[in-house]
Design a protein around this motif. Structure first.
Motif, PDB file in Angstrom:
ATOM      1  N   SER A   4       4.741  -4.223 -11.772  1.00  0.00           N
ATOM      2  CA  SER A   4       3.956  -4.879 -10.739  1.00  0.00           C
ATOM      3  C   SER A   4       2.957  -5.814 -11.375  1.00  0.00           C
ATOM      4  O   SER A   4       2.636  -5.714 -12.547  1.00  0.00           O
ATOM      5  N   VAL A   6      -0.656  -8.204 -10.044  1.00  0.00           N
ATOM      6  CA  VAL A   6      -1.575  -8.562  -8.972  1.00  0.00           C
ATOM      7  C   VAL A   6      -2.107  -9.944  -9.280  1.00  0.00           C
ATOM      8  O   VAL A   6      -2.499 -10.239 -10.405  1.00  0.00           O
ATOM      9  N   ALA A  28      -6.351  -3.711 -10.335  1.00  0.00           N
ATOM     10  CA  ALA A  28      -6.549  -3.723  -8.885  1.00  0.00           C
ATOM     11  C   ALA A  28      -7.126  -2.409  -8.392  1.00  0.00           C
ATOM     12  O   ALA A  28      -6.977  -2.061  -7.235  1.00  0.00           O
ATOM     13  N   TRP A  33      -4.555  -0.265  -1.970  1.00  0.00           N
ATOM     14  CA  TRP A  33      -3.325  -0.895  -1.489  1.00  0.00           C
ATOM     15  C   TRP A  33      -2.589  -0.041  -0.467  1.00  0.00           C
ATOM     16  O   TRP A  33      -1.679  -0.524   0.202  1.00  0.00           O
ATOM     17  N   GLU A  38       3.316  -3.824   3.505  1.00  0.00           N
ATOM     18  CA  GLU A  38       4.233  -4.240   2.442  1.00  0.00           C
ATOM     19  C   GLU A  38       5.494  -4.832   3.069  1.00  0.00           C
ATOM     20  O   GLU A  38       5.991  -4.332   4.063  1.00  0.00           O
ATOM     21  N   GLN A 110       2.616  -7.411  -1.121  1.00  0.00           N
ATOM     22  CA  GLN A 110       1.452  -7.074  -0.311  1.00  0.00           C
ATOM     23  C   GLN A 110       0.409  -8.167  -0.518  1.00  0.00           C
ATOM     24  O   GLN A 110       0.289  -8.709  -1.619  1.00  0.00           O
ATOM     25  N   PHE A 119      -5.702 -11.555  -2.659  1.00  0.00           N
ATOM     26  CA  PHE A 119      -5.091 -10.632  -3.599  1.00  0.00           C
ATOM     27  C   PHE A 119      -3.619 -10.508  -3.211  1.00  0.00           C
ATOM     28  O   PHE A 119      -3.308 -10.267  -2.050  1.00  0.00           O
ATOM     29  N   ARG A 121      -0.051  -8.550  -4.407  1.00  0.00           N
ATOM     30  CA  ARG A 121       0.547  -7.536  -5.276  1.00  0.00           C
ATOM     31  C   ARG A 121       2.058  -7.625  -5.138  1.00  0.00           C
ATOM     32  O   ARG A 121       2.603  -7.590  -4.030  1.00  0.00           O
ATOM     33  N   ALA A 123       5.616  -5.888  -6.599  1.00  0.00           N
ATOM     34  CA  ALA A 123       6.169  -4.753  -7.344  1.00  0.00           C
ATOM     35  C   ALA A 123       7.684  -4.816  -7.265  1.00  0.00           C
ATOM     36  O   ALA A 123       8.253  -5.228  -6.248  1.00  0.00           O
TER      37      ALA A 123
END
Length: 191
Positions: A4, A6, A28, A33, A38, A110, A119, A121, A123
């Protein structure tokens, strides 16, 4: 093992229209989160396909539709894995395939903001150790994000292809001794 990254961007950066950020891992821990929605998206290895490639009927069977205004998703939604596999194996638009590289990845995405910062994210399932040659051995993973405010028509229709031209660094028609790394719509007079 999941990988992942960020990405953190300041809201004021959006004014430029495009924000291209090569993301490095940002801690993060301050952001929870678990409450952030997601969404899974499939991305594919783009190979050496340029804006000119997308517009050229001999190279891209959908060029006519694209020139008429269709966007990439309108024709190719759901074909991302198949397209990525063709490209990464050298069956289409990749003159130097990287052995063992996956043609596509499913990203869990996300996004959250605090009023000043965005922000993001991402993954995904990481590759098995030793599975294929990397494009750049210095990094375990690299991510490029393009954020668009809707004012750049090419970005809305074609994503990264709107900024990748055949004479840019690493592409087929790169001019000797020149390093063209980006195109700005305001500086272009013709394709």
């Amino acid at each position: 093992m999941p990988s992942s990254v960020v990405v953190l961007a300041r809201a004021g950066v959006w004014i430029a229209g495009f924000v291209c950020a090569v993301a490095s891992a940002v801690p993060a821990q301050a952001l929870d989160w678990t409450g952030v929605k997601e969404e899974d998206i499939v991305v594919f290895y783009p190979g050496q396909a340029s804006w000119e490639w997308a517009l050229t009927q001999d190279d891209h069977s959908g060029a006519k539709k694209f020139r008429e205004g269709k966007d990439c998703k309108a024709c190719h939604k759901g074909e991302e894995r198949e397209i990525g596999e063709k490209i990464v194996t050298g069956k289409k638009v990749e003159p130097a395939p990287l052995s063992g590289k996956p043609g596509s990845l499913t990203l869990a995405v996300q996004a959250a903001h605090d009023g000043n910062r965005l922000f993001v994210r991402l993954a995904w399932q990481g590759a098995k150790p030793g599975s294929g040659k990397k494009m750049d051995e210095r990094y375990a993973a690299r991510v490029t994000m393009m954020l668009d405010d809707g004012s750049v028509k090419e970005a809305t229709r074609a994503g990264c292809w709107g900024s990748c031209h055949d004479d840019a660094v690493g592409m087929a028609s790169v001019p000797a001794g020149r390093e063209i790394t980006k195109y700005l719509a305001a500086s272009r007079t013709k394709v």
